[in-house]
Design a protein around this motif. Structure first.
Motif, PDB file in Angstrom:
ATOM      1  N   PHE A  82       0.872  -1.345   0.021  1.00 52.64           N
ATOM      2  CA  PHE A  82       0.140   0.002  -0.132  1.00 52.64           C
ATOM      3  C   PHE A  82       0.718   1.163   0.095  1.00 52.64           C
ATOM      4  CE2 PHE A  82      -3.507  -2.680   0.303  1.00 52.64           C
ATOM      5  CZ  PHE A  82      -4.482  -2.007   0.019  1.00 52.64           C
ATOM      6  N   THR A  83       1.286   1.667  -1.251  1.00 48.73           N
ATOM      7  CA  THR A  83       2.115   2.643  -1.326  1.00 48.73           C
ATOM      8  C   THR A  83       1.295   3.987  -1.424  1.00 48.73           C
ATOM      9  OG1 THR A  83       1.897   2.512  -3.912  1.00 48.73           O
ATOM     10  CG2 THR A  83       3.645   1.367  -3.180  1.00 48.73           C
ATOM     11  N   ALA A  84       2.033   5.148  -1.611  1.00 44.78           N
ATOM     12  CA  ALA A  84       1.517   6.462  -1.442  1.00 44.78           C
ATOM     13  C   ALA A  84       0.581   6.713  -2.703  1.00 44.78           C
ATOM     14  CB  ALA A  84       2.367   7.689  -1.240  1.00 44.78           C
ATOM     15  N   SER A  85       0.966   6.170  -3.823  1.00 42.66           N
ATOM     16  CA  SER A  85       0.101   6.309  -5.100  1.00 42.66           C
ATOM     17  C   SER A  85      -1.026   5.659  -5.052  1.00 42.66           C
ATOM     18  CB  SER A  85       0.990   5.837  -6.173  1.00 42.66           C
ATOM     19  OG  SER A  85       1.348   4.614  -6.214  1.00 42.66           O
ATOM     20  N   LEU A  86      -0.727   4.297  -4.298  1.00 41.03           N
ATOM     21  CA  LEU A  86      -2.298   3.485  -4.177  1.00 41.03           C
ATOM     22  C   LEU A  86      -3.171   4.169  -3.389  1.00 41.03           C
ATOM     23  CD1 LEU A  86      -3.875   0.996  -4.769  1.00 41.03           C
ATOM     24  CD2 LEU A  86      -2.667   0.021  -2.994  1.00 41.03           C
ATOM     25  N   LEU A  87      -2.702   4.576  -2.147  1.00 41.32           N
ATOM     26  CA  LEU A  87      -3.560   5.163  -1.198  1.00 41.32           C
ATOM     27  C   LEU A  87      -4.208   6.535  -1.816  1.00 41.32           C
ATOM     28  CD1 LEU A  87      -1.159   4.877   1.829  1.00 41.32           C
ATOM     29  CD2 LEU A  87      -3.371   3.777   1.699  1.00 41.32           C
ATOM     30  N   ALA A  88      -3.552   7.115  -2.448  1.00 47.50           N
ATOM     31  CA  ALA A  88      -4.101   8.507  -3.125  1.00 47.50           C
ATOM     32  C   ALA A  88      -5.329   8.047  -4.028  1.00 47.50           C
ATOM     33  CB  ALA A  88      -2.991   9.171  -3.941  1.00 47.50           C
ATOM     34  N   ARG A  89      -5.506   7.006  -4.455  1.00 45.69           N
ATOM     35  CA  ARG A  89      -6.474   6.310  -5.435  1.00 45.69           C
ATOM     36  C   ARG A  89      -7.610   5.692  -4.701  1.00 45.69           C
ATOM     37  NH1 ARG A  89      -3.726   3.489 -10.407  1.00 45.69           N
ATOM     38  NH2 ARG A  89      -5.907   3.676 -11.243  1.00 45.69           N
ATOM     39  N   LEU A  90      -7.554   5.610  -3.591  1.00 51.79           N
ATOM     40  CA  LEU A  90      -8.595   5.146  -2.639  1.00 51.79           C
ATOM     41  C   LEU A  90      -9.299   6.008  -1.616  1.00 51.79           C
ATOM     42  CD1 LEU A  90      -6.693   1.557  -1.846  1.00 51.79           C
ATOM     43  CD2 LEU A  90      -8.663   1.994  -3.548  1.00 51.79           C
ATOM     44  N   PRO A  91     -10.044   7.097  -2.159  1.00 53.66           N
ATOM     45  CA  PRO A  91     -10.700   7.973  -1.248  1.00 53.66           C
ATOM     46  C   PRO A  91     -11.554   7.654  -0.433  1.00 53.66           C
ATOM     47  CG  PRO A  91     -11.588   8.125  -3.431  1.00 53.66           C
ATOM     48  CD  PRO A  91     -10.428   7.035  -3.381  1.00 53.66           C
ATOM     49  N   ASN A  92     -12.086   6.454  -0.379  1.00 57.29           N
ATOM     50  CA  ASN A  92     -13.179   5.938   0.421  1.00 57.29           C
ATOM     51  C   ASN A  92     -12.403   5.214   1.722  1.00 57.29           C
ATOM     52  OD1 ASN A  92     -15.371   7.105  -0.718  1.00 57.29           O
ATOM     53  ND2 ASN A  92     -15.170   5.525  -2.496  1.00 57.29           N
ATOM     54  N   LEU A  93     -11.199   4.916   1.650  1.00 55.16           N
ATOM     55  CA  LEU A  93     -10.660   4.059   2.678  1.00 55.16           C
ATOM     56  C   LEU A  93     -10.245   4.762   3.855  1.00 55.16           C
ATOM     57  CD1 LEU A  93      -9.107   1.278   3.215  1.00 55.16           C
ATOM     58  CD2 LEU A  93      -7.016   2.566   2.443  1.00 55.16           C
ATOM     59  N   ARG A  94     -10.847   4.269   4.894  1.00 57.17           N
ATOM     60  CA  ARG A  94     -10.825   4.739   6.280  1.00 57.17           C
ATOM     61  C   ARG A  94      -9.927   3.940   7.308  1.00 57.17           C
ATOM     62  NH1 ARG A  94     -16.877   5.487   8.011  1.00 57.17           N
ATOM     63  NH2 ARG A  94     -15.859   5.989   9.944  1.00 57.17           N
ATOM     64  N   LEU A  95     -10.008   2.610   7.241  1.00 56.45           N
ATOM     65  CA  LEU A  95      -9.134   1.546   8.076  1.00 56.45           C
ATOM     66  C   LEU A  95      -8.526   0.761   7.168  1.00 56.45           C
ATOM     67  CD1 LEU A  95      -8.486   0.746  10.935  1.00 56.45           C
ATOM     68  CD2 LEU A  95     -10.685  -0.646  10.815  1.00 56.45           C
ATOM     69  N   LEU A  96      -7.150   0.690   7.485  1.00 59.47           N
ATOM     70  CA  LEU A  96      -6.313  -0.543   6.949  1.00 59.47           C
ATOM     71  C   LEU A  96      -5.674  -1.225   8.021  1.00 59.47           C
ATOM     72  CD1 LEU A  96      -4.854  -1.363   4.189  1.00 59.47           C
ATOM     73  CD2 LEU A  96      -3.082   0.151   4.716  1.00 59.47           C
ATOM     74  N   ILE A  97      -5.774  -2.385   7.956  1.00 58.52           N
ATOM     75  CA  ILE A  97      -5.459  -3.486   8.979  1.00 58.52           C
ATOM     76  C   ILE A  97      -4.606  -4.588   8.437  1.00 58.52           C
ATOM     77  CG2 ILE A  97      -6.097  -5.304  10.628  1.00 58.52           C
ATOM     78  CD1 ILE A  97      -8.905  -4.173  10.654  1.00 58.52           C
ATOM     79  N   THR A  98      -3.177  -4.768   8.941  1.00 58.62           N
ATOM     80  CA  THR A  98      -2.385  -5.638   8.749  1.00 58.62           C
ATOM     81  C   THR A  98      -2.125  -6.664   9.533  1.00 58.62           C
ATOM     82  OG1 THR A  98       0.105  -6.125   7.843  1.00 58.62           O
ATOM     83  CG2 THR A  98      -0.302  -4.246   9.595  1.00 58.62           C
ATOM     84  N   SER A  99      -2.138  -7.907   9.085  1.00 63.97           N
ATOM     85  CA  SER A  99      -1.503  -9.135  10.203  1.00 63.97           C
ATOM     86  C   SER A  99      -0.161  -8.799  10.566  1.00 63.97           C
ATOM     87  CB  SER A  99      -1.681 -10.276   9.450  1.00 63.97           C
ATOM     88  OG  SER A  99      -0.835 -10.436   8.089  1.00 63.97           O
ATOM     89  N   GLY A 100      -0.049  -8.895  11.770  1.00 65.17           N
ATOM     90  CA  GLY A 100       1.415  -8.561  12.591  1.00 65.17           C
ATOM     91  C   GLY A 100       1.298  -7.210  12.876  1.00 65.17           C
ATOM     92  N   MET A 101       2.265  -6.663  13.585  1.00 69.12           N
ATOM     93  CA  MET A 101       2.401  -5.353  13.815  1.00 69.12           C
ATOM     94  C   MET A 101       3.484  -4.403  13.161  1.00 69.12           C
ATOM     95  SD  MET A 101       0.052  -4.458  16.069  1.00 69.12           S
ATOM     96  CE  MET A 101       0.658  -2.889  16.674  1.00 69.12           C
ATOM     97  N   ARG A 102       4.095  -5.037  11.987  1.00 64.30           N
ATOM     98  CA  ARG A 102       5.070  -4.312  11.358  1.00 64.30           C
ATOM     99  C   ARG A 102       4.771  -4.761   9.966  1.00 64.30           C
ATOM    100  NH1 ARG A 102      10.156  -6.019  13.557  1.00 64.30           N
ATOM    101  NH2 ARG A 102       9.953  -8.044  12.534  1.00 64.30           N
ATOM    102  N   ASN A 103       4.663  -3.725   8.922  1.00 62.54           N
ATOM    103  CA  ASN A 103       4.521  -4.188   7.663  1.00 62.54           C
ATOM    104  C   ASN A 103       5.023  -3.003   6.893  1.00 62.54           C
ATOM    105  OD1 ASN A 103       3.490  -4.517   5.016  1.00 62.54           O
ATOM    106  ND2 ASN A 103       1.412  -5.337   5.764  1.00 62.54           N
ATOM    107  N   ALA A 104       6.323  -3.535   6.169  1.00 60.26           N
ATOM    108  CA  ALA A 104       7.002  -2.400   5.533  1.00 60.26           C
ATOM    109  C   ALA A 104       6.599  -2.165   4.240  1.00 60.26           C
ATOM    110  CB  ALA A 104       8.581  -3.156   5.411  1.00 60.26           C
ATOM    111  N   ALA A 105       5.477  -2.737   3.802  1.00 63.17           N
ATOM    112  CA  ALA A 105       4.911  -2.542   2.478  1.00 63.17           C
ATOM    113  C   ALA A 105       3.896  -1.550   2.332  1.00 63.17           C
ATOM    114  CB  ALA A 105       4.174  -3.915   1.719  1.00 63.17           C
ATOM    115  N   ILE A 106       3.628  -0.924   3.679  1.00 62.40           N
ATOM    116  CA  ILE A 106       2.535   0.121   3.753  1.00 62.40           C
ATOM    117  C   ILE A 106       3.270   1.421   4.204  1.00 62.40           C
ATOM    118  CG2 ILE A 106       0.538   1.087   5.523  1.00 62.40           C
ATOM    119  CD1 ILE A 106       0.151  -1.788   6.097  1.00 62.40           C
ATOM    120  N   ASP A 107       2.795   2.419   3.335  1.00 60.06           N
ATOM    121  CA  ASP A 107       3.470   3.611   3.609  1.00 60.06           C
ATOM    122  C   ASP A 107       2.685   4.173   4.669  1.00 60.06           C
ATOM    123  OD1 ASP A 107       4.165   6.428   3.487  1.00 60.06           O
ATOM    124  OD2 ASP A 107       4.562   6.515   1.272  1.00 60.06           O
TER     125      ASP A 107
END
Length: 314
Positions: A57-82
């Motif tokens: 979930f990069t900055a460019s992807l997040l910018a294209r998802l205006p309705n997104l309010r909550l993002l949950i990852t398994s585990g407490m560390r995820n280097a693939a989320i900006d």
């Protein structure tokens, strides 16, 4: 009722492992080919649950998802989320618990599978080939070298000691006292560990310091009879250098659970090299871990809906 997408549910088990009744949940089993197809699928969802680092979930992807309010990852560390980008867009990011036992167990499955040649022997037995065709490598009295001695590495060390192995460890900040505290020796250097170990197992976090830590030079230090096991992150080991070392038999074999591109491309050499035992990133894939992931993801959703998010990352 908010809509929730559960991504990369390869086995199709997510919706059966928790009570998703407070949201309209949809599970996506297949990976999306590109960002455009991912955006098209997720555009109307307010909540997305991701499995580890399968979908960045990069900055460019997040910018294209205006309705997104909550993002949950398994585990407490995820280097693939900006996380900074999520925070700037008002997207709450939460995590879940994650057990260290499953990757420890898989690490040993790979070590034992490699050293006792379980896959070729089992395949030969099934095909009616020769009865016994290899000699297994004994672990007792051999040296296990651990790159990283954190939560997972420490437990791998304990199993190695139970097998009667001499266990040594190295990481950039590892101290003699910390190593002694879990009953292992501190290697004087990374190079010394690689040169002196019969089995090298990687248990480091991927960072700028560890990316490419094991390259052509480092692999050349290993013995032709030694094995490399990586259940951490693929990019810690230079993949082209590893393929070259395996093809030239400069090391005896590799046990791999992580790859730079996942799922692994159908034509990748790791699928065909006879001295590779590869698994499709199964380190954390167990009933207990998945139950924790999805039950706690639902708990994160409930807390978010109540206005009191828990286990926040951003």
């Amino acid at each position: 009722m908010l809509r929730c997408a559960v991504l990369d549910d390869y086995q199709g088990v997510a919706l059966g492992l928790a009570d998703w009744s407070r949201v309209r949940a949809t599970s996506f089993r297949e990976r999306f080919a590109d960002q455009d197809s991912l955006v098209a699928a997720l555009l109307d969802y307010e909540i997305v649950v991701v499995m580890r680092e399968r979908t960045p979930f990069t900055a460019s992807l997040l910018a294209r998802l205006p309705n997104l309010r909550l993002l949950i990852t398994s585990g407490m560390r995820n280097a693939a989320i900006d996380l900074d980008a999520a925070r700037s867009r008002g997207v709450t990011v939460c995590g879940t618990g994650s057990g260290s036992t499953p990757p420890v167990e898989l690490t040993w499955a790979l070590i034992l599978g490699l050293t006792r040649h379980l896959l070729p022997e089992a395949n030969t037995l099934r095909s009616g080939g020769p009865w016994q065709s290899t000699l297994g490598t004994d672990l007792y009295g051999r040296t296990l070298g651990l790159l990283g001695l954190g939560k997972i590495g420490s437990r791998v060390a304990g199993v190695g000691r139970a097998f009667g192995m001499d266990v040594v460890a190295w990481s950039e900040n590892l101290t003699r006292e910390r190593a002694a505290g879990v009953g292992v020796r501190l290697a004087p250097s990374k190079d010394a560990l690689l040169a002196g170990s019969d089995v090298v197992s990687v248990h480091l976090v991927l960072s700028d310091r560890t990316r490419g830590l094991i390259g052509e030079r480092e692999l050349s230090l290993m013995r032709p009879s030694s094995y490399l096991v990586n259940t951490s992150r693929a990019a810690i080991v230079d993949q082209e250098a590893l393929v070259a070392a395996l093809k030239a038999d400069r090391i005896a074999g590799a046990g791999l659970d992580v790859f730079e591109v996942e799922p692994l491309p159908a034509d990748h050499e790791f699928r065909t090299l006879s001295n590779v035992l590869a698994t499709p990133h199964l380190g954390y894939v167990s009933e207990l871990n998945y139950g924790t992931y999805f039950r706690e993801a639902v708990a994160d959703i409930d807390a978010f809906l109540a206005g009191t998010p828990i286990r926040r990352l951003a």
